[in-house]
Scaffold this motif. Structure first.
Motif: not given
Length: 402
Positions: A119-121, A250-256, A266-269, A313-316
């Motif tokens: 359901g993700l646009e 750096v990868r560990g700070e992806a959430r921030k 966020l889960e996809h990222l 990743l084609r997500v915003s």
């Protein structure tokens, strides 16, 4: 995690007891086998995907521009296929991907808006330079499927003729060799121009040849001048090892960096953050890396992270507006071959190469025998090793697990 919170695990029905050294050894050996099983499963899955692609089947993911998906194969979308062919023809006329992006924006040509199974646009946006380059180099448009470095005949129909494809590839290769070849060579090292000591002296990339191998380093010429100075140990670092420490942080700070608190984006990222190229990730988000005696300070400037995620990743994502800093503790020591080794906090011994894990298990087992009263010479005779080898393995087991 057990050690971090002071928890021990004792099993009544099985011989697991982390309060004893033998119990910890047993658990660690089982963890090694679990890691082995996981890697074997991954190899089987990769082999199955490779075999399916060799038969021309589509193995999931978002369909390329100009195609739909049905019955595990790509189906031509006639309306988008004409646009995709027009993109190839227009590139031959313009001869520049950056100008092609501007021309497509002017003409209002965008990717088709789609809804994923969750359901993700996504889609419905103008093409970026990265997505256009990916489109122009994707062999699906001539009826083929790419798997890593191999090209297989696909089950779908071609959108563009082979002559048009060859002309576009020739022009792209010529542009890359002439316009960007020197720049790529200059920036082969991820931290060029980013890494300094606490007083502002830069670390510059250098290399040395040993036989047929080339070894890269980051060298601080100021710290290297005084042979007797305590900071001499910080004058040169192995390039690959310190780059891995920075990349992992750096990868560990992806959430921030994403600015997202929760949700499916966020889960996809977090699930796919390892697909972001290390070079693009570090050069986009890191402003400075400062080397102190026992820790690194990484200064982030995350304004480009949002565009990077959209491209790969084609997500915003919302994005992080403000810069921030983190500290990464590390230790340096000399390896068995005399080279400097960097170990960051939280490094797992299961990340060691298989040969080192074997030596570690040997050392722990022989150490326990030695504590129980066995003589090193008896262990060496039984295992058909020298006394020196047994002694080195025992001492190394203390060092690795510390």
């Amino acid at each position: 995690m057990f050690d971090e919170y002071g928890v021990t695990f004792v099993s009544i029905t099985q011989s697991f007891n982390t309060t004893t050294s033998m119990g910890r050894l047993t658990l660690n050996v089982l963890l090694s086998f679990a890691q082995f099983e996981r890697e074997v499963s991954g190899e089987r899955i990769r082999d199955k995907i490779a075999a399916s692609k060799a038969r021309g089947m589509w193995q999931g993911g978002r369909p390329p521009f100009g195609f739909d998906i049905g019955d595990r194969r790509l189906l031509t979308n006639k309306q988008d296929a004409l646009k995709a062919k027009g993109v190839f023809e227009l590139y031959l006329e313009i001869g520049c991907v950056r100008k092609l992006v501007e021309e497509l924006k002017r003409r209002g040509i965008k990717s088709r808006k789609r809804i994923s199974q969750r359901g993700l646009e996504y889609g419905g946006k103008c093409f970026s330079r990265g997505s256009l380059h990916s489109l122009l180099t994707n062999p699906v448009y001539i009826g083929k499927i790419r798997h890593i470095d191999k090209i297989h005949e696909g089950l779908h129909d071609a959108i563009i003729p082979q002559e048009l494809w060859d002309a576009v590839q020739k022009m792209l290769q010529g542009k890359t060799a002439c316009d960007r070849g020197e720049e790529k060579q200059r920036h082969k090292n991820l931290l060029t121009g980013l890494i300094f000591d606490e007083t502002g002296n830069p670390y510059t990339p250098v290399f040395t040849n040993r036989g047929k191998k080339k070894y890269r380093y980051y060298c601080n010429q100021v710290l290297a001048l005084d042979e007797n100075h305590p900071d001499k140990t910080r004058s040169r670092f192995p390039a690959h090892e310190i780059e891995v420490v920075v990349e992992k942080a750096v990868r560990g700070e992806a959430r921030k960096l994403s600015g997202e608190k929760e949700g499916i984006v966020l889960e996809h990222l977090l699930k796919n953050r390892d697909t972001l190229l290390a070079y693009d990730l570090i050069r986009t988000c890191v402003k400075r890396v400062t080397v102190f005696f026992d820790y690194l300070m990484i200064t982030f400037e995350p304004v480009g992270f949002k565009e990077l995620v959209e491209e790969y990743l084609r997500v915003s994502v919302t994005g992080c507006a403000d810069g921030f800093e983190i500290t990464v503790p590390f230790q340096t020591k000399r390896g068995r071959d005399g080279a400097m080794v960097i170990r960051s906090e939280g490094q797992d011994f299961l990340d060691l190469p298989p040969e080192d894990i074997k030596r570690l298990v040997q050392g722990i087992a022989w150490r326990e025998e030695r504590f129980d009263g066995a003589y090193i010479k008896d262990i060496a005779k039984r295992e058909n090793y020298s006394d020196r080898y047994i002694r080195n393995r025992i001492m190394s087991s203390f060092e690795i697990l510390n």
